[in-house]
Design an enzyme around this catalytic site. Structure first.
Site, short mmCIF file in Angstrom:
data_model
loop_
_atom_site.label_atom_id
_atom_site.label_comp_id
_atom_site.label_asym_id
_atom_site.label_seq_id
_atom_site.Cartn_x
_atom_site.Cartn_y
_atom_site.Cartn_z
N LYS A 99 50.28 78.93 52.86
CA LYS A 99 50.30 79.47 51.60
C LYS A 99 48.92 79.77 50.83
O LYS A 99 48.98 80.78 50.25
CB LYS A 99 50.86 78.40 50.69
CG LYS A 99 52.18 77.76 51.11
CD LYS A 99 52.80 76.97 50.22
CE LYS A 99 52.22 75.50 50.01
NZ LYS A 99 52.07 74.67 51.20
N ARG A 142 57.25 71.24 43.41
CA ARG A 142 57.38 70.68 44.68
C ARG A 142 58.47 69.59 44.64
O ARG A 142 58.65 69.27 45.77
CB ARG A 142 55.98 69.39 44.72
CG ARG A 142 54.68 69.77 45.53
CD ARG A 142 54.89 70.07 46.73
NE ARG A 142 53.76 69.82 47.66
CZ ARG A 142 52.53 70.41 47.58
NH1 ARG A 142 52.22 71.27 46.98
NH2 ARG A 142 51.82 69.74 48.35
N ARG A 154 42.99 71.86 60.96
CA ARG A 154 42.39 71.91 59.46
C ARG A 154 41.63 70.80 59.16
O ARG A 154 40.67 70.84 58.48
CB ARG A 154 43.65 72.25 58.37
CG ARG A 154 42.94 72.81 57.13
CD ARG A 154 44.15 73.20 56.32
NE ARG A 154 45.05 72.05 55.56
CZ ARG A 154 45.86 72.38 54.86
NH1 ARG A 154 46.33 73.63 54.59
NH2 ARG A 154 46.78 71.36 54.34
N ARG A 169 39.55 67.59 55.21
CA ARG A 169 40.41 67.07 54.26
C ARG A 169 41.06 65.78 54.92
O ARG A 169 41.49 65.66 55.83
CB ARG A 169 41.49 68.12 54.20
CG ARG A 169 41.14 68.91 52.90
CD ARG A 169 42.48 70.10 52.72
NE ARG A 169 43.66 69.11 52.19
CZ ARG A 169 44.82 69.97 51.75
NH1 ARG A 169 44.82 71.25 51.90
NH2 ARG A 169 45.95 69.23 51.66
N ARG A 199 54.14 61.91 56.37
CA ARG A 199 54.62 61.50 55.16
C ARG A 199 54.59 62.94 54.23
O ARG A 199 55.73 63.19 53.61
CB ARG A 199 53.78 60.45 54.17
CG ARG A 199 54.24 60.35 53.03
CD ARG A 199 53.92 59.03 52.24
NE ARG A 199 53.99 57.73 53.01
CZ ARG A 199 52.83 57.22 53.24
NH1 ARG A 199 51.99 57.43 52.58
NH2 ARG A 199 52.91 55.85 53.64
P1 AMP Z 1 48.20 70.91 48.76
O1 AMP Z 1 47.01 71.33 48.77
O2 AMP Z 1 49.44 71.71 48.13
O3 AMP Z 1 49.04 70.41 50.15
O4 AMP Z 1 48.25 69.65 47.88
C1 AMP Z 1 47.80 68.66 48.20
C2 AMP Z 1 48.14 67.32 47.51
O5 AMP Z 1 48.00 67.35 46.11
C3 AMP Z 1 49.76 66.77 48.02
O6 AMP Z 1 50.02 66.25 48.97
C4 AMP Z 1 49.94 65.96 46.64
O7 AMP Z 1 49.66 64.85 46.68
C5 AMP Z 1 49.43 66.89 45.38
N1 AMP Z 1 49.95 67.80 44.81
C6 AMP Z 1 49.70 69.07 45.12
N2 AMP Z 1 50.91 69.94 44.19
C7 AMP Z 1 51.64 68.90 43.58
C8 AMP Z 1 52.64 69.06 42.74
N3 AMP Z 1 53.24 70.48 42.45
N4 AMP Z 1 53.54 67.79 42.47
C9 AMP Z 1 52.88 66.75 42.79
N5 AMP Z 1 51.92 66.58 43.65
C10 AMP Z 1 51.01 67.58 44.08
#
Ligand code: AMP
Length: 191
Positions: free
Chosen positions: A15, A90, A129, A135, A146
């Site tokens: 993404k 999400r 990654r 990360r 999870r």
């Molecule tokens: P990402 O980089 O999009 O994978 O997001 C990393 C982490 O941020 C996720 O595993 C969640 O803990 C948190 N996160 C990101 N976007 C959301 C969202 N829209 N709602 C809730 N938690 C989020």
């Protein structure tokens, strides 16, 4: 091509990578909630402290916190013509909140791009990654699992939500291939 678009898909579907060229194509800013939370962590802000353990565990941040952060970002002047949202919504409650928020601004989503990648490939990408980007939420196999489960249980139902409403075009794109191949598929789909 401006308007509010989503780039949707599981963790490590590409993404963020695809958003970099897609936002140029659309002519709107890229808003990644994951990047925003990571910036809060780095900056030791109040939100950063609140979400630290949640991100580390691969769980979702509460909707109240996330929606407020998105509302604030979408109120900034650069999104007047739209935005490319990445990592948001999400879950279905966030999706319905976003519909209401946009309706309040007299607009609605212009398109949803769903990146499809098989789970085995996602796991491989998440592991590599973790090595490249350091990360911590990508490094632990339990946390990775999870996040994939959370996507399947809570995030994937958003696709049915948009398909049922039939208000916004949903473009399903094969996310396996080179960055350039996937870029071309996305731009071909959203034409
Ligand atoms: P990402 O980089 O999009 O994978 O997001 C990393 C982490 O941020 C996720 O595993 C969640 O803990 C948190 N996160 C990101 N976007 C959301 C969202 N829209 N709602 C809730 N938690 C989020």
């Amino acid at each position: 091509m401006t308007g509010h678009y989503l780039i949707f898909g599981p963790p490590a579907a590409g993404k963020g990578t695809q958003a970099a060229s897609f936002k140029e194509h659309l002519g709107v800013p890229h808003i990644s909630t994951g990047d925003m939370f990571r910036a809060h962590l780095k900056g030791d802000t109040a939100i950063g402290l609140q979400v630290k353990d949640i991100l580390a565990a691969g769980k979702l941040v509460p909707d109240t916190v996330t929606n407020a952060m998105v509302a604030e970002r979408l109120a900034e002047a650069d999104t007047a013509q739209g935005a490319l949202l990445d990592g948001f919504p999400r879950n279905v409650l966030q999706a319905s909140w976003l519909d209401g928020y946009l309706a309040g601004r007299g607009t609605k989503l212009a398109g949803v791009v769903v990146l499809r990648v098989p789970e085995d490939e996602l796991k491989e990408r998440l592991i590599s990654r973790a090595e490249k980007e350091n990360r911590s939420d990508d490094a632990d196999p339990e946390v990775v699992q999870r996040r994939l489960d959370t996507y399947r249980e809570q995030s994937e139902p958003c696709i049915a939500y948009y398909l049922d409403q039939a208000i916004v075009p949903v473009h399903e794109v094969d996310g396996v291939g080179s960055i350039d191949e996937v870029r071309q598929r996305i731009q071909g789909a959203v034409r």
